[in-house]
Design an enzyme around this catalytic site. Structure first.
Site, PDB file in Angstrom:
ATOM      1  N   ASP A 171       0.972  -1.275   0.096  1.00  0.00           N
ATOM      2  CA  ASP A 171      -0.280   0.083   0.175  1.00  0.00           C
ATOM      3  C   ASP A 171       0.701   1.141  -0.089  1.00  0.00           C
ATOM      4  O   ASP A 171       1.514   1.433   0.953  1.00  0.00           O
ATOM      5  CB  ASP A 171      -0.875  -0.122   1.240  1.00  0.00           C
ATOM      6  CG  ASP A 171      -1.517   1.228   1.488  1.00  0.00           C
ATOM      7  OD1 ASP A 171      -1.876   2.097   0.432  1.00  0.00           O
ATOM      8  OD2 ASP A 171      -2.067   1.426   2.812  1.00  0.00           O
ATOM      9  N   ASN A 176      -0.144   4.698  -0.245  1.00  0.00           N
ATOM     10  CA  ASN A 176      -0.523   5.969   0.163  1.00  0.00           C
ATOM     11  C   ASN A 176      -1.544   5.608   1.514  1.00  0.00           C
ATOM     12  O   ASN A 176      -1.906   6.590   1.866  1.00  0.00           O
ATOM     13  CB  ASN A 176      -1.886   6.500  -0.828  1.00  0.00           C
ATOM     14  CG  ASN A 176      -2.840   5.502  -1.054  1.00  0.00           C
ATOM     15  OD1 ASN A 176      -2.721   4.373  -0.595  1.00  0.00           O
ATOM     16  ND2 ASN A 176      -3.791   6.056  -1.896  1.00  0.00           N
ATOM     17  N   ASP A 198      -3.804   3.980   2.775  1.00  0.00           N
ATOM     18  CA  ASP A 198      -5.272   3.891   2.921  1.00  0.00           C
ATOM     19  C   ASP A 198      -5.653   2.424   3.459  1.00  0.00           C
ATOM     20  O   ASP A 198      -6.730   2.013   3.573  1.00  0.00           O
ATOM     21  CB  ASP A 198      -6.094   4.275   1.816  1.00  0.00           C
ATOM     22  CG  ASP A 198      -5.902   3.189   0.544  1.00  0.00           C
ATOM     23  OD1 ASP A 198      -4.993   2.570   0.649  1.00  0.00           O
ATOM     24  OD2 ASP A 198      -6.450   3.587  -0.565  1.00  0.00           O
ATOM     25  N   ASP A 211      -5.353 -10.801 -15.036  1.00  0.00           N
ATOM     26  CA  ASP A 211      -6.544 -11.529 -14.832  1.00  0.00           C
ATOM     27  C   ASP A 211      -7.906 -11.215 -15.822  1.00  0.00           C
ATOM     28  O   ASP A 211      -8.021 -10.243 -15.378  1.00  0.00           O
ATOM     29  CB  ASP A 211      -6.719 -11.640 -13.425  1.00  0.00           C
ATOM     30  CG  ASP A 211      -7.268 -12.786 -12.821  1.00  0.00           C
ATOM     31  OD1 ASP A 211      -8.085 -13.534 -13.520  1.00  0.00           O
ATOM     32  OD2 ASP A 211      -6.946 -13.355 -11.718  1.00  0.00           O
ATOM     33  N   ASP A 247      -9.821 -16.229 -16.043  1.00  0.00           N
ATOM     34  CA  ASP A 247     -10.556 -16.746 -15.029  1.00  0.00           C
ATOM     35  C   ASP A 247     -11.783 -17.736 -15.579  1.00  0.00           C
ATOM     36  O   ASP A 247     -12.388 -17.601 -16.357  1.00  0.00           O
ATOM     37  CB  ASP A 247     -11.272 -15.588 -14.456  1.00  0.00           C
ATOM     38  CG  ASP A 247     -12.058 -15.672 -13.199  1.00  0.00           C
ATOM     39  OD1 ASP A 247     -11.241 -16.052 -12.066  1.00  0.00           O
ATOM     40  OD2 ASP A 247     -13.162 -15.321 -13.260  1.00  0.00           O
ATOM     41  N   GLU A 297      -7.398 -20.743 -16.089  1.00  0.00           N
ATOM     42  CA  GLU A 297      -8.088 -21.642 -14.593  1.00  0.00           C
ATOM     43  C   GLU A 297      -8.882 -22.398 -15.052  1.00  0.00           C
ATOM     44  O   GLU A 297      -9.996 -22.390 -15.596  1.00  0.00           O
ATOM     45  CB  GLU A 297      -8.743 -20.504 -13.678  1.00  0.00           C
ATOM     46  CG  GLU A 297      -8.959 -21.222 -12.446  1.00  0.00           C
ATOM     47  CD  GLU A 297     -10.146 -20.402 -11.666  1.00  0.00           C
ATOM     48  OE1 GLU A 297     -10.395 -20.840 -10.422  1.00  0.00           O
ATOM     49  OE2 GLU A 297     -10.956 -19.829 -12.120  1.00  0.00           O
ATOM     50  N   HIS A 299      -5.406 -17.561  -4.669  1.00  0.00           N
ATOM     51  CA  HIS A 299      -6.253 -16.760  -3.811  1.00  0.00           C
ATOM     52  C   HIS A 299      -7.439 -17.418  -3.518  1.00  0.00           C
ATOM     53  O   HIS A 299      -8.352 -16.871  -2.627  1.00  0.00           O
ATOM     54  CB  HIS A 299      -6.280 -15.321  -4.551  1.00  0.00           C
ATOM     55  CG  HIS A 299      -7.436 -15.374  -5.641  1.00  0.00           C
ATOM     56  ND1 HIS A 299      -6.710 -16.383  -6.991  1.00  0.00           N
ATOM     57  CD2 HIS A 299      -8.498 -15.242  -5.885  1.00  0.00           C
ATOM     58  CE1 HIS A 299      -7.495 -16.395  -7.735  1.00  0.00           C
ATOM     59  NE2 HIS A 299      -8.714 -15.562  -7.196  1.00  0.00           N
ATOM     60  N   ASP A 300      -7.794 -18.631  -3.890  1.00  0.00           N
ATOM     61  CA  ASP A 300      -8.977 -19.282  -3.639  1.00  0.00           C
ATOM     62  C   ASP A 300      -8.766 -20.536  -2.787  1.00  0.00           C
ATOM     63  O   ASP A 300      -9.692 -21.187  -2.250  1.00  0.00           O
ATOM     64  CB  ASP A 300      -9.509 -19.802  -4.878  1.00  0.00           C
ATOM     65  CG  ASP A 300     -10.010 -18.860  -5.821  1.00  0.00           C
ATOM     66  OD1 ASP A 300     -10.277 -17.799  -5.550  1.00  0.00           O
ATOM     67  OD2 ASP A 300      -9.745 -18.866  -7.225  1.00  0.00           O
TER      68      ASP A 300
HETATM   69  C1  GLC Z   1     -12.267 -17.774 -10.120  1.00  0.00           C
HETATM   70  C2  GLC Z   1     -11.484 -16.834  -9.166  1.00  0.00           C
HETATM   71  C3  GLC Z   1     -12.279 -16.644  -7.926  1.00  0.00           C
HETATM   72  C4  GLC Z   1     -13.651 -15.860  -8.377  1.00  0.00           C
HETATM   73  C5  GLC Z   1     -14.311 -16.710  -9.557  1.00  0.00           C
HETATM   74  C6  GLC Z   1     -15.297 -16.029  -9.948  1.00  0.00           C
HETATM   75  O1  GLC Z   1     -12.407 -19.011  -9.556  1.00  0.00           O
HETATM   76  O2  GLC Z   1     -10.089 -17.513  -9.006  1.00  0.00           O
HETATM   77  O3  GLC Z   1     -11.571 -15.836  -6.999  1.00  0.00           O
HETATM   78  O4  GLC Z   1     -14.202 -15.796  -7.208  1.00  0.00           O
HETATM   79  O5  GLC Z   1     -13.498 -17.239 -10.484  1.00  0.00           O
HETATM   80  O6  GLC Z   1     -14.912 -15.101 -10.718  1.00  0.00           O
HETATM   81 CA    CA Z   2      -3.315   2.112  -1.109  1.00  0.00          CA
END
Ligand code: GLC
Ligand code: CA
Length: 544
Positions: free
Chosen positions: A21, A23, A25, A98, A199, A256, A317-318
């Protein structure tokens, strides 16, 4: 001979909201990321996959896009995005975006227009069924756990949303929609970006007859359905070929491509004319054992068509972070396992995708109810699931207040429930992991035995030895606890031996070998004969 850049590259996924980050916030941003490119360079990263930064109402934290050509004000501006690409390229780092085009946000102008009137040209960009009568089929909304069909009274119809109601799904059978999306892709390629992570790529096309999915025993993540009609339809391959024609081979497409069978992901490579890379998810579900890792990887390799290049990944991230999935009985054991996992990622055949923070073995922990942000986490909280927030907490850079993630945050204890620190200044958007004072980049850079130092050794080794990038792979029998494999080019043979057990193990070596990586007090050479590996030790040998 080196392969194409995306075969040799080490990729690193950045979740921009949680990385750095600039700035104060409490939200990570593009300027913050630019400030950390030197760090990524010394880590040995060749390419970044950036989770979405597009303008979004953030019902799914950017995976609900309201403008495919812009940058959300939380993260900066288009100028910052251009500066990011330029600064990354200066360091030899590529950047892929992405692309979230199975669905848009319900606040995208296309959906606003298309849901207001059947006569709007954008109406056909989405999937509609009559509101009257029964729902068209049993398709489920994965994050809301009900029907995927949502009413749209203004047109007397229902629309489809298999993630949340805020993510209406596109009608990819409509040529004008395709042209719009390909235009979006050209926009970012023209700005110098190096490709896309697609995605939920396998979901673009739905069954023409909208048949109901059959029953499955899988609850998470499939919600008791085999997704054969709302995912993985054969017509999706035509889209992949069109996208490949657009990117060529200099820019990369990585899909993905989740599915219960690696064959589904493997099919997305086509005949070398579809995706360059596809994610297999078997390794993300593998238990902590040499045998489980070996069979997951061998299934994946076996499924791949001739010439297709594998991807190796353990976290994103999932999914709960792998340092947490593979946690041991002590912090030390967890870290030693994380080093073995790192060696898998960086020495198995395929392109490694790292997830930010794994290089310091960031873990996961339950986040207080009031601070949950992930719609899936909020929905499943009563059922005891962690949701996806725990793997999205701020990067831990230093022992300074705010963990060096943010310049100006409140108490940043990670325990605050309100989201407002004791000083009245916002806390980071998600609380820090409680171990941030001891587990961070600054601390681990000073320690040559840290997980971070191991990642750096491994990426350096990978750069120095073509066999680790391009070589063939052959598994040797290592018993239950040892994963042993050779990587071979015409010039050299490397042998990787990984001890998954917390006690010593041995394997037989028929030759003498030079130790390229092993515990620091090892002699320079070993073999022939029995070679002992200590608890959770990694050895990389060059055979003579
Ligand atoms: C993919 C992404 C996930 C998102 C989902 C809907 O699985 O990795 O984070 O919630 O698609 O876009
Ligand atoms: Ca920021």
């Amino acid at each position: 001979m080196t392969g194409r850049w995306w075969q040799d590259a080490v990729f690193y996924q950045v979740y921009p909201r949680s990385f750095a980050d600039s700035n104060g916030d409490g939200i990570g941003d593009l300027r913050g990321l630019i400030g950390r490119l030197d760090y990524l360079s010394t880590l040995g990263v060749d390419a970044i996959w950036l989770s979405p930064f597009f303008p979004s109402p953030k019902k799914d934290w950017g995976y609900d896009v309201a403008d495919y050509r812009g940058v959300d004000a939380d993260y900066g501006s288009l100028v910052d995005a251009q500066a990011l690409v330029a600064s990354a390229h200066d360091r030899g780092i590529r950047v892929i975006l992405d692309l979230v085009v199975n669905h848009s946000s319900d606040e995208h102008p296309w959906f606003k227009a298309g849901s207001a009137s059947k006569d709007a040209p954008e109406h056909d960009y989405y999937i509609w069924k009559p509101l009257e009568g029964k729902r068209p089929n049993n398709w489920v909304c994965l994050f809301e756990q009900g029907s995927a069909w949502f009413p749209n009274p203004p047109t007397g119809e229902r629309y489809l949303g298999t993630f949340t109601r805020f993510q209406p799904e596109f009608n990819w059978r409509e040529g004008r929609l395709r042209a719009e999306i390909y235009g979006v892709m050209r926009h970012w390629l023209d700005l110098g970006f190096d490709g896309f992570r697609l995605d939920v790529a396998t979901a673009y096309i739905k069954d023409e007859l909208f048949r109901s999915n059959p029953f499955s025993l899988n609850i998470v993540p499939d919600l008791l359905q085999r997704h054969v009609y709302d995912r993985n339809r054969p017509e999706v391959h035509e889209i992949f070929r069109e996208m490949r024609a657009l990117t060529g081979d200099e820019r990369v497409l990585v899909g993905e491509t989740y599915g219960p069978d690696p064959a589904l992901a493997a099919a997305c490579y086509g005949r070398g004319d579809e995706l360059h890379l596809a994610f297999d998810f078997e390794l993300l579900d593998a238990k902590w054992s040499a045998g489980a890792f070996r069979s997951a990887v061998e299934r994946w390799y076996a499924a791949l068509p001739e010439g297709a290049w594998p991807v190796i990944t353990l976290s994103n991230h999932d999914r709960p972070r792998h340092a947490w999935r593979y946690r041991g009985r002590s912090v030390r054991e967890t870290e030693e396992r994380a080093k073995v996992a790192a060696a898998c990622l960086l020495t198995l055949r395929g392109t490694p995708f790292l997830y930010y923070g794994e290089e310091i073995a960031m873990g996961c922990r339950r986040i207080p109810r009031a601070r949950l942000r992930d719609p899936l986490g909020i929905k499943t909280w009563p059922l005891g699931f962690l949701g996806r927030d725990p793997e999205r907490t701020p990067m831990q850079w230093s022992s300074k207040p705010g963990a060096g993630f943010s310049s100006r945050v409140g108490a940043a204890s990670g325990d605050d429930r309100s989201g407002i620190g004791s000083t009245g200044v916002p806390e980071p958007w998600l609380p820090l992991n409680p171990d941030w004072r001891d587990r961070n980049v600054e601390v681990q850079l000073r320690d040559s035995a840290s997980v971070l130092s191991r990642y750096r050794e491994l990426t350096a080794l990978r750069r120095a030895h073509a066999a680790l990038r391009q070589g063939d792979i052959r598994f040797l029998d290592g018993g239950r606890d040892l994963l042993v494999f050779e990587r071979r080019t015409s010039d050299e043979v490397l042998l990787v031996a990984l001890n998954f057990a917390s006690r010593s193990r041995a394997f037989d070596l028929d030759r003498q070998a030079t130790i390229l990586l092993g515990d620091s007090d090892r002699p320079a050479r070993v073999g022939p004969g029995s070679v002992g590996l200590r608890s959770l030790e990694t050895m990389v040998l060059k055979l003579s």
